[in-house]
Enzyme design. Sequence first.
Site, PDB file in Angstrom:
ATOM      1  N   GLY A 143      42.465  39.885  39.865  1.00 57.84           N
ATOM      2  CA  GLY A 143      41.830  41.139  39.451  1.00 57.84           C
ATOM      3  C   GLY A 143      41.100  41.796  40.595  1.00 57.84           C
ATOM      4  O   GLY A 143      41.377  41.563  41.776  1.00 57.84           O
ATOM      5  N   ASN A 144      40.128  42.583  40.189  1.00 62.92           N
ATOM      6  CA  ASN A 144      39.369  43.416  41.089  1.00 62.92           C
ATOM      7  C   ASN A 144      38.351  42.592  41.908  1.00 62.92           C
ATOM      8  O   ASN A 144      37.752  41.675  41.361  1.00 62.92           O
ATOM      9  CB  ASN A 144      38.639  44.370  40.130  1.00 62.92           C
ATOM     10  N   PRO A 145      38.127  42.934  43.172  1.00 64.14           N
ATOM     11  CA  PRO A 145      37.149  42.173  43.968  1.00 64.14           C
ATOM     12  C   PRO A 145      35.737  42.166  43.364  1.00 64.14           C
ATOM     13  O   PRO A 145      35.019  41.169  43.479  1.00 64.14           O
ATOM     14  CB  PRO A 145      37.154  42.886  45.322  1.00 64.14           C
ATOM     15  N   GLN A 146      35.334  43.281  42.703  1.00 61.89           N
ATOM     16  CA  GLN A 146      33.987  43.310  42.102  1.00 61.89           C
ATOM     17  C   GLN A 146      33.889  42.280  40.979  1.00 61.89           C
ATOM     18  O   GLN A 146      32.900  41.554  40.866  1.00 61.89           O
ATOM     19  CB  GLN A 146      33.674  44.711  41.521  1.00 61.89           C
ATOM     20  N   GLY A 157      35.810  39.739  40.761  1.00 64.38           N
ATOM     21  CA  GLY A 157      35.950  38.458  41.454  1.00 64.38           C
ATOM     22  C   GLY A 157      34.586  37.844  41.790  1.00 64.38           C
ATOM     23  O   GLY A 157      34.390  36.632  41.684  1.00 64.38           O
ATOM     24  N   GLU A 207      42.643  35.978  43.388  1.00 61.08           N
ATOM     25  CA  GLU A 207      43.734  36.866  43.842  1.00 61.08           C
ATOM     26  C   GLU A 207      43.237  38.285  43.624  1.00 61.08           C
ATOM     27  O   GLU A 207      43.255  38.782  42.502  1.00 61.08           O
ATOM     28  CB  GLU A 207      45.003  36.595  43.016  1.00 61.08           C
ATOM     29  N   CYS A 252      48.977  45.498  43.475  1.00 61.53           N
ATOM     30  CA  CYS A 252      47.942  45.063  44.422  1.00 61.53           C
ATOM     31  C   CYS A 252      48.421  45.064  45.867  1.00 61.53           C
ATOM     32  O   CYS A 252      47.617  45.194  46.779  1.00 61.53           O
ATOM     33  CB  CYS A 252      47.453  43.672  44.037  1.00 61.53           C
TER      34      CYS A 252
HETATM   35  P1  NAD Z   1      39.941  43.361  36.448  1.00 67.62           P
HETATM   36  O1  NAD Z   1      39.202  42.599  37.481  1.00 67.62           O
HETATM   37  O2  NAD Z   1      39.254  44.520  35.809  1.00 67.62           O
HETATM   38  O3  NAD Z   1      40.403  42.408  35.245  1.00 67.62           O
HETATM   39  C1  NAD Z   1      40.996  41.147  35.476  1.00 67.62           C
HETATM   40  C2  NAD Z   1      40.584  40.185  34.365  1.00 67.62           C
HETATM   41  O4  NAD Z   1      39.171  40.011  34.403  1.00 67.62           O
HETATM   42  C3  NAD Z   1      40.924  40.697  32.981  1.00 67.62           C
HETATM   43  O5  NAD Z   1      41.403  39.607  32.206  1.00 67.62           O
HETATM   44  C4  NAD Z   1      39.599  41.219  32.445  1.00 67.62           C
HETATM   45  O6  NAD Z   1      39.479  41.083  31.056  1.00 67.62           O
HETATM   46  C5  NAD Z   1      38.586  40.334  33.146  1.00 67.62           C
HETATM   47  N1  NAD Z   1      37.322  41.038  33.404  1.00 67.62           N
HETATM   48  C6  NAD Z   1      37.157  42.344  33.699  1.00 67.62           C
HETATM   49  N2  NAD Z   1      35.854  42.637  33.895  1.00 67.62           N
HETATM   50  C7  NAD Z   1      35.183  41.468  33.706  1.00 67.62           C
HETATM   51  C8  NAD Z   1      33.800  41.116  33.759  1.00 67.62           C
HETATM   52  N3  NAD Z   1      32.857  42.010  34.039  1.00 67.62           N
HETATM   53  N4  NAD Z   1      33.471  39.833  33.507  1.00 67.62           N
HETATM   54  C9  NAD Z   1      34.426  38.901  33.236  1.00 67.62           C
HETATM   55  N5  NAD Z   1      35.741  39.196  33.169  1.00 67.62           N
HETATM   56  C10 NAD Z   1      36.115  40.458  33.398  1.00 67.62           C
HETATM   57  O7  NAD Z   1      41.296  43.800  37.152  1.00 67.62           O
HETATM   58  P2  NAD Z   1      42.372  44.764  36.589  1.00 67.62           P
HETATM   59  O8  NAD Z   1      41.791  46.147  36.556  1.00 67.62           O
HETATM   60  O9  NAD Z   1      42.952  44.187  35.364  1.00 67.62           O
HETATM   61  O10 NAD Z   1      43.495  44.683  37.746  1.00 67.62           O
HETATM   62  C11 NAD Z   1      43.451  45.503  38.876  1.00 67.62           C
HETATM   63  C12 NAD Z   1      42.882  44.785  40.073  1.00 67.62           C
HETATM   64  O11 NAD Z   1      43.522  43.543  40.230  1.00 67.62           O
HETATM   65  C13 NAD Z   1      43.142  45.531  41.353  1.00 67.62           C
HETATM   66  O12 NAD Z   1      42.017  45.442  42.181  1.00 67.62           O
HETATM   67  C14 NAD Z   1      44.315  44.787  41.960  1.00 67.62           C
HETATM   68  O13 NAD Z   1      44.439  44.911  43.351  1.00 67.62           O
HETATM   69  C15 NAD Z   1      44.013  43.406  41.561  1.00 67.62           C
HETATM   70  N6  NAD Z   1      45.232  42.619  41.532  1.00 67.62           N
HETATM   71  C16 NAD Z   1      45.387  41.629  42.434  1.00 67.62           C
HETATM   72  C17 NAD Z   1      46.572  40.904  42.448  1.00 67.62           C
HETATM   73  C18 NAD Z   1      46.802  39.782  43.416  1.00 67.62           C
HETATM   74  O14 NAD Z   1      47.761  39.034  43.194  1.00 67.62           O
HETATM   75  N7  NAD Z   1      46.021  39.619  44.446  1.00 67.62           N
HETATM   76  C19 NAD Z   1      47.559  41.173  41.511  1.00 67.62           C
HETATM   77  C20 NAD Z   1      47.333  42.198  40.603  1.00 67.62           C
HETATM   78  C21 NAD Z   1      46.171  42.900  40.602  1.00 67.62           C
END
Ligand code: NAD
EC number: 1.2.1.28
Length: 453
Positions: free
Chosen positions: A188-191, A193, A210, A244
């Site tokens: 997901g998103n670095p924030q 993360g 990731e 991503c």
């Molecule tokens: P996201 O971080 O918003 O969500 C990812 C997961 O985290 C989801 O299951 C969501 O429910 C959970 N989540 C969201 N906010 C949360 C919080 N505050 N506390 C706990 N859990 C939380 O990411 P997204 O918007 O679904 O995906 C887009 C991001 O993911 C982009 O930054 C993209 O670059 C990255 N990404 C990375 C890869 C990789 O393989 N490196 C692949 C796909 C996407």
Amino acid sequence: MDPFVDTLQRLREAFVSGRTRPAEFRAAQLKGLSRFLQENKQLLQEALAQDLHKSAFEAELSEISISQNEINLALRNLRAWMKDEKVSKNLATQLDSAFIRKEPFGLVLILSPWNYPLNLSLGPLVGALAAGNCVVLKPSEISKSTEKVLAEVLPRYLDQSCFAVVLGGPQETGRLLEHKFDYIFFTGNPQVGKIIMTAAAKHLTPITLELGGKNPCYVDDNCDPQTVANRVAFFRCFNAGQTCVAPDYVLCSPEMQARLVPALQSAITRFYGDDPQSSPNLGRIISQKHFQRLRGLLSFGRVVIGGQSDESDLYIAPTVLVDVQETDPVMQEEIFGPILPIVNVRSLGQAIDFINRREKPLALYAFSNSSQVVKRVLAQTSSGGFCGNDGFMHLTLASLPFGGVGSSGMGNYHGKFSFDTFSHHRACLLRPPGLEKIYTIRYPPHTPRNLRV
Ligand code: NAD
């Protein structure tokens, strides 16, 4: 009342019972995953089309086949991957047996995003199951149709005493993370993360992150603009830019920009027609929130291709921006949409400085007819992955680790790297019980004779 307690307790008990450890059990789970994909292909394609307007071609290529390939590879190699790895020995351990045992961590949590909601759930799941773990999968709540299939259909194909899907957004995930897991795999998103890493730290739980970021794409003067434009436009617009590893921005000279822009226009028209909104091959933005964010980014620099948007359809046209400043918001955040800014640099050195001033990206691309130029970009920068003269083809190779570095993530997976990620590498030495005479030399009282050894 904590909604997760019973599920987590059930999975923990299953892991402690040892049932996930035999190769036969692991293979049965992987075969279950394979049947899930085969028997529900149409359902999955429909769900992906509902969530992201994903074409059947994109769904097959980047969600279904890629997951199937990971399953097949794991099934073919499971026993070899599980084997103890013999290691070299020193003089003091010559009579012993020394090896690395790959043992499952235990209870693993996989948190997946919405942009490739199937592949980014199943990919890590293959590694976790192959390594003999019990797994909780928490798919993204934003890709609702795929989430529903994962929650309602997938568990029927797996042993439910060892696997569960839990649902929810940030709030529910926050509560879930209060529990102790033995490994957390987050995409997901670095924030977000950072939130996951902080929660994991409370239990000293190891993690893979990731993440994303801005992936630079350097285009040298010495290359064919049409070939570059075809490749950059294709990978920028794949999944409507919500990838991503998509090329996030182009770095090139003003002269190359003048040749590249018409070539990009030609590629986009060939791929999506004169009216890309009516093309079945172009995806849509996942949500209103991301649509608004992307529309805001269209006001920076000068639009030379595209620029149209339609909120009722969550449509953003494939767009190219020029005259973009390094300080513009479109150059600060990961774009994650079909918008490509071009930033001018005067030399390769300046491009490399530009890249190195920023956070380390997940992927980096360099286009040139000169292999020296591509090799120089590779040697003088850092990124999770690198591809010369194309978009994200490097991730199609299961023989390469996939992951970020610095703010684009930590750890990696795909193929055997997934199995290793989800396995604790246990250092083992088995010594015969006898032969005590040989070992007495190490015991006190120490004399000059001990030191001669
Ligand atoms: P996201 O971080 O918003 O969500 C990812 C997961 O985290 C989801 O299951 C969501 O429910 C959970 N989540 C969201 N906010 C949360 C919080 N505050 N506390 C706990 N859990 C939380 O990411 P997204 O918007 O679904 O995906 C887009 C991001 O993911 C982009 O930054 C993209 O670059 C990255 N990404 C990375 C890869 C990789 O393989 N490196 C692949 C796909 C996407």
